[in-house]
Scaffold this motif. Structure first.
Motif, mmCIF file in Angstrom:
data_model
loop_
_atom_site.group_PDB
_atom_site.id
_atom_site.type_symbol
_atom_site.label_atom_id
_atom_site.label_comp_id
_atom_site.label_asym_id
_atom_site.label_seq_id
_atom_site.Cartn_x
_atom_site.Cartn_y
_atom_site.Cartn_z
ATOM 1 N N ALA A 52 0.811 -1.222 0.000
ATOM 2 C CA ALA A 52 0.000 0.000 0.000
ATOM 3 C C ALA A 52 0.844 1.272 0.000
ATOM 4 O O ALA A 52 0.497 2.239 -0.667
ATOM 5 C CB ALA A 52 -0.957 -0.004 1.183
ATOM 6 N N PHE A 53 1.953 1.270 0.736
ATOM 7 C CA PHE A 53 2.785 2.471 0.784
ATOM 8 C C PHE A 53 3.303 2.822 -0.607
ATOM 9 O O PHE A 53 3.213 3.970 -1.045
ATOM 10 C CB PHE A 53 3.955 2.295 1.766
ATOM 11 N N HIS A 54 3.826 1.843 -1.303
ATOM 12 C CA HIS A 54 4.375 2.105 -2.640
ATOM 13 C C HIS A 54 3.276 2.504 -3.624
ATOM 14 O O HIS A 54 3.474 3.403 -4.443
ATOM 15 C CB HIS A 54 5.176 0.900 -3.138
ATOM 16 N N GLU A 55 2.130 1.854 -3.540
ATOM 17 C CA GLU A 55 1.022 2.228 -4.417
ATOM 18 C C GLU A 55 0.563 3.659 -4.118
ATOM 19 O O GLU A 55 0.320 4.452 -5.029
ATOM 20 C CB GLU A 55 -0.147 1.249 -4.262
ATOM 21 N N ALA A 56 0.463 3.996 -2.831
ATOM 22 C CA ALA A 56 0.026 5.344 -2.445
ATOM 23 C C ALA A 56 1.021 6.403 -2.907
ATOM 24 O O ALA A 56 0.634 7.419 -3.487
ATOM 25 C CB ALA A 56 -0.170 5.431 -0.933
ATOM 26 N N THR A 57 2.319 6.175 -2.668
ATOM 27 C CA THR A 57 3.309 7.191 -3.040
ATOM 28 C C THR A 57 3.439 7.320 -4.555
ATOM 29 O O THR A 57 3.652 8.425 -5.062
ATOM 30 C CB THR A 57 4.677 6.914 -2.388
ATOM 31 N N ASP A 58 3.293 6.221 -5.286
ATOM 32 C CA ASP A 58 3.297 6.305 -6.751
ATOM 33 C C ASP A 58 2.131 7.162 -7.226
ATOM 34 O O ASP A 58 2.286 8.026 -8.097
ATOM 35 C CB ASP A 58 3.207 4.916 -7.393
ATOM 36 N N LEU A 59 0.963 6.936 -6.664
ATOM 37 C CA LEU A 59 -0.226 7.693 -7.042
ATOM 38 C C LEU A 59 -0.084 9.169 -6.659
ATOM 39 O O LEU A 59 -0.435 10.057 -7.436
ATOM 40 C CB LEU A 59 -1.461 7.071 -6.383
ATOM 41 N N ILE A 60 0.459 9.447 -5.485
ATOM 42 C CA ILE A 60 0.695 10.827 -5.054
ATOM 43 C C ILE A 60 1.625 11.537 -6.031
ATOM 44 O O ILE A 60 1.382 12.676 -6.435
ATOM 45 C CB ILE A 60 1.273 10.852 -3.617
ATOM 46 N N HIS A 61 2.684 10.859 -6.417
ATOM 47 C CA HIS A 61 3.651 11.435 -7.358
ATOM 48 C C HIS A 61 2.993 11.725 -8.711
ATOM 49 O O HIS A 61 3.158 12.806 -9.274
ATOM 50 C CB HIS A 61 4.841 10.493 -7.520
ATOM 51 N N GLN A 62 2.230 10.781 -9.230
ATOM 52 C CA GLN A 62 1.550 10.963 -10.523
ATOM 53 C C GLN A 62 0.527 12.097 -10.454
ATOM 54 O O GLN A 62 0.441 12.919 -11.359
ATOM 55 C CB GLN A 62 0.852 9.668 -10.942
ATOM 56 N N LEU A 63 -0.246 12.129 -9.376
ATOM 57 C CA LEU A 63 -1.248 13.184 -9.215
ATOM 58 C C LEU A 63 -0.604 14.556 -9.093
ATOM 59 O O LEU A 63 -1.104 15.541 -9.641
ATOM 60 C CB LEU A 63 -2.107 12.922 -7.974
#
Length: 176
Positions: A52-63
C-alpha cells in the motif's frame, strides 16, 4: 484488499468541478470529497497492505505531476465526545463517564480545540476504536487505513515538502 487513504490536498478548489472530474477520470483510484472545509483526495488502494505504501506514493507522485496538487498530510481521524457518542450509540454523558473514570483507562486526548468554555478534548479515532474494542467490547466495524501506512505516508509527505530532505525519501521508503 481495499484501503482508503484520505489526504488533505492544496492546489485545487473543490468548486472547480470540471478539473476534479478530469483528474478523477484520469485516475479512477482517486475521488475528491469535502471534509471540515478541507479538500480531501481519497486514494482507493486495491492491494495487499504491504504494498500500500508504494502504491500510495506512486499515485501521489503521478497526481502531483498531473494536476499540480500539493498533498499536505493524511487526514487525521480525530473525534470528540459527541462523535464517540454517535459512533457507539450512547449519550455524550456516558462517554464523559468513560473519559473521566480512573479505572477504565480511557486513552489520553490528542489535543484540544476551541477556547474558553467551548474548549473540547479530541482523541485519535484509532486509539478510541482500540479502547472501545478491548475495554468495552464495542466493535465499531470501522475500516480505517492501517496506522503504520498512515505514519509512513505522513513521513513521506513531510519529506516531499522539504527540499533539503529530497535524498531521504528513498531511505524512508525502504523502511529503515
Amino acid at each position: 484488499m481495499a484501503i482508503v487513504l484520505g489526504l488533505r490536498v492544496l492546489g485545487i478548489d473543490f468548486d472547480d468541478e470540471e478539473r476534479i472530474e478530469r483528474i478523477e477520470s484520469a485516475f479512477p483510484a482517486v475521488s475528491f470529497v469535502r471534509l471540515n472545509g478541507w479538500t480531501i483526495a481519497e486514494l482507493h488502494l486495491e492491494c495487499f497492505p504491504e504494498k500500500a505504501f508504494h502504491e500510495a506514493t506512486d499515485l501521489i507522485h503521478q497526481l502531483g505531476a498531473y494536476g499540480e496538487l500539493e498533498f499536505v498530510e493524511v487526514v487525521p481521524h480525530l473525534v470528540n465526545t459527541s462523535d464517540i457518542a454517535k459512533l457507539t450509540g450512547v449519550t455524550r454523558q456516558a462517554v464523559n463517564k468513560w473519559v473521566t473514570h480512573p479505572d477504565l483507562g480511557f486513552p489520553a486526548e490528542t489535543d484540544f480545540v476551541g477556547g474558553g468554555h467551548a474548549r473540547q478534548k479530541i482523541w485519535s479515532l484509532y486509539t478510541v476504536n482500540e479502547w472501545l474494542s478491548e475495554v468495552m467490547g464495542i466493535d465499531l466495524g470501522l475500516e480505517l487505513p492501517p496506522m503504520n501506512l498512515v505514519k509512513q505516508v505522513d513521513g513521506y509527505l513531510a519529506l516531499e515538502g522539504d527540499p533539503l530532505l529530497d535524498g531521504a525519501k528513498d531511505f524512508h521508503a525502504s523502511g529503515l
